[in-house]
Design a protein around this motif. Structure first.
Motif, PDB file in Angstrom:
ATOM      1  N   THR A  23       0.740  -1.306   0.097  1.00  0.00           N
ATOM      2  CA  THR A  23       0.032  -0.049   0.192  1.00  0.00           C
ATOM      3  C   THR A  23       0.731   1.299   0.125  1.00  0.00           C
ATOM      4  O   THR A  23       0.288   2.225  -0.394  1.00  0.00           O
ATOM      5  CB  THR A  23      -1.020  -0.142   1.294  1.00  0.00           C
ATOM      6  N   GLY A  62      -6.801  -4.885   6.576  1.00  0.00           N
ATOM      7  CA  GLY A  62      -6.053  -3.730   6.632  1.00  0.00           C
ATOM      8  C   GLY A  62      -5.619  -3.590   8.198  1.00  0.00           C
ATOM      9  O   GLY A  62      -5.675  -4.263   8.813  1.00  0.00           O
ATOM     10  N   GLN A  79      -3.879   1.446   6.483  1.00  0.00           N
ATOM     11  CA  GLN A  79      -3.755   0.796   5.290  1.00  0.00           C
ATOM     12  C   GLN A  79      -4.465  -0.266   5.064  1.00  0.00           C
ATOM     13  O   GLN A  79      -4.868  -1.060   5.835  1.00  0.00           O
ATOM     14  CB  GLN A  79      -2.049   0.075   5.340  1.00  0.00           C
ATOM     15  N   ILE A  80      -5.166  -0.304   3.658  1.00  0.00           N
ATOM     16  CA  ILE A  80      -6.286  -1.309   3.395  1.00  0.00           C
ATOM     17  C   ILE A  80      -5.668  -2.180   2.139  1.00  0.00           C
ATOM     18  O   ILE A  80      -5.106  -1.633   1.332  1.00  0.00           O
ATOM     19  CB  ILE A  80      -7.486  -0.584   2.832  1.00  0.00           C
ATOM     20  N   GLN A  81      -5.634  -3.482   2.120  1.00  0.00           N
ATOM     21  CA  GLN A  81      -5.384  -4.296   1.247  1.00  0.00           C
ATOM     22  C   GLN A  81      -6.000  -3.658  -0.151  1.00  0.00           C
ATOM     23  O   GLN A  81      -7.047  -3.392  -0.148  1.00  0.00           O
ATOM     24  CB  GLN A  81      -5.531  -5.840   1.414  1.00  0.00           C
ATOM     25  N   ALA A  82      -5.101  -3.842  -1.183  1.00  0.00           N
ATOM     26  CA  ALA A  82      -5.694  -2.983  -2.505  1.00  0.00           C
ATOM     27  C   ALA A  82      -7.178  -4.045  -2.983  1.00  0.00           C
ATOM     28  O   ALA A  82      -7.770  -3.316  -3.493  1.00  0.00           O
ATOM     29  CB  ALA A  82      -4.465  -3.770  -3.630  1.00  0.00           C
ATOM     30  N   TYR A  84      -9.547  -4.604  -1.320  1.00  0.00           N
ATOM     31  CA  TYR A  84     -10.609  -4.004  -0.643  1.00  0.00           C
ATOM     32  C   TYR A  84     -10.683  -2.596  -0.799  1.00  0.00           C
ATOM     33  O   TYR A  84     -11.320  -2.244   0.200  1.00  0.00           O
ATOM     34  CB  TYR A  84     -10.464  -4.475   1.103  1.00  0.00           C
ATOM     35  N   GLN A  85      -9.979  -2.031  -1.293  1.00  0.00           N
ATOM     36  CA  GLN A  85     -10.001  -0.484  -1.270  1.00  0.00           C
ATOM     37  C   GLN A  85     -11.071  -0.117  -2.351  1.00  0.00           C
ATOM     38  O   GLN A  85     -11.616  -0.762  -2.997  1.00  0.00           O
ATOM     39  CB  GLN A  85      -8.528   0.157  -1.941  1.00  0.00           C
ATOM     40  N   ARG A  86     -11.531   1.067  -2.057  1.00  0.00           N
ATOM     41  CA  ARG A  86     -12.584   1.591  -2.606  1.00  0.00           C
ATOM     42  C   ARG A  86     -13.746   1.109  -2.572  1.00  0.00           C
ATOM     43  O   ARG A  86     -14.882   0.961  -3.323  1.00  0.00           O
ATOM     44  CB  ARG A  86     -12.338   2.001  -4.337  1.00  0.00           C
ATOM     45  N   GLY A  90     -11.931   2.365   4.679  1.00  0.00           N
ATOM     46  CA  GLY A  90     -11.109   3.356   4.931  1.00  0.00           C
ATOM     47  C   GLY A  90     -11.778   4.134   5.610  1.00  0.00           C
ATOM     48  O   GLY A  90     -11.636   5.036   6.856  1.00  0.00           O
ATOM     49  N   ASN A 116      -0.178  10.721  -2.162  1.00  0.00           N
ATOM     50  CA  ASN A 116      -1.147   9.776  -1.710  1.00  0.00           C
ATOM     51  C   ASN A 116      -2.733  10.530  -2.261  1.00  0.00           C
ATOM     52  O   ASN A 116      -3.067  11.517  -1.429  1.00  0.00           O
ATOM     53  CB  ASN A 116      -1.177   9.515  -0.381  1.00  0.00           C
ATOM     54  N   ALA A 118      -5.298   9.460  -0.939  1.00  0.00           N
ATOM     55  CA  ALA A 118      -6.284   9.519   0.359  1.00  0.00           C
ATOM     56  C   ALA A 118      -6.495  10.745   0.866  1.00  0.00           C
ATOM     57  O   ALA A 118      -7.472  10.957   1.491  1.00  0.00           O
ATOM     58  CB  ALA A 118      -5.439   8.624   1.301  1.00  0.00           C
TER      59      ALA A 118
END
Length: 143
Positions: A23, A62, A79-82, A84-86, A90, A116, A118
């Motif tokens: 991440t 994450g 940090q969120i695993q890819a 699980y993002q979007r 988060g 970033n 974010a």
């Protein structure tokens, strides 16, 4: 709340290292902050007692590391695993920390790398930039 937090243990260090590299490496490299494994491990271990794994169901998705200080909650890492993002995880974690702070008459602060994306999430959640350095914006919910 669709997630649960559990305190990290020594058994989680390998996962946290993989998560951090997955991440953060791209954003760190883009910022010119090149970090080897020892640098990543140092960041994983700093304030390790304040590190929480984020679970959705039985899956660890994450981590969040935050300091619950006298006047504020300082988010050190999120940090969120890819994969699980979007998905809003988060956002939910940050909203939880804002609610925790508000309940205790505190505010939330964090630093985000300028490279970033974010930062946009934090702005949507009411954070504003109160300072910056060469690599990061310093943001707060305190107006």
């Amino acid at each position: 709340m669709t997630f649960k937090l559990r305190s990290a243990t020594d058994d989680d260090i390998d996962f946290l290292m993989r998560l951090r590299k997955q991440t953060m490496s791209e954003h760190l490299d883009e910022a010119g902050w090149f970090m080897d494994d020892s640098g990543h491990l140092e960041r994983v271990l700093i304030h390790f007692e304040d590190c929480h794994l984020i679970k959705v169901g039985e899956e660890i998705v994450g981590m969040v590391k935050y300091l619950n200080q006298v006047d504020k909650i300082f988010v050190m890492q999120l940090q969120i695993q890819a994969k699980y993002q979007r998905q809003g995880i988060g956002r939910e974690v940050v909203e939880y920390l804002i609610e925790l702070a508000n309940t205790n008459s505190k505010h939330v602060e964090l630093h985000v790398l300028k490279a970033n994306p974010a930062k946009h999430l934090y702005e949507r959640l009411g954070f504003t930039v109160y300072d910056e350095d060469k690599l990061e914006f310093h943001m707060s919910t305190q107006q």
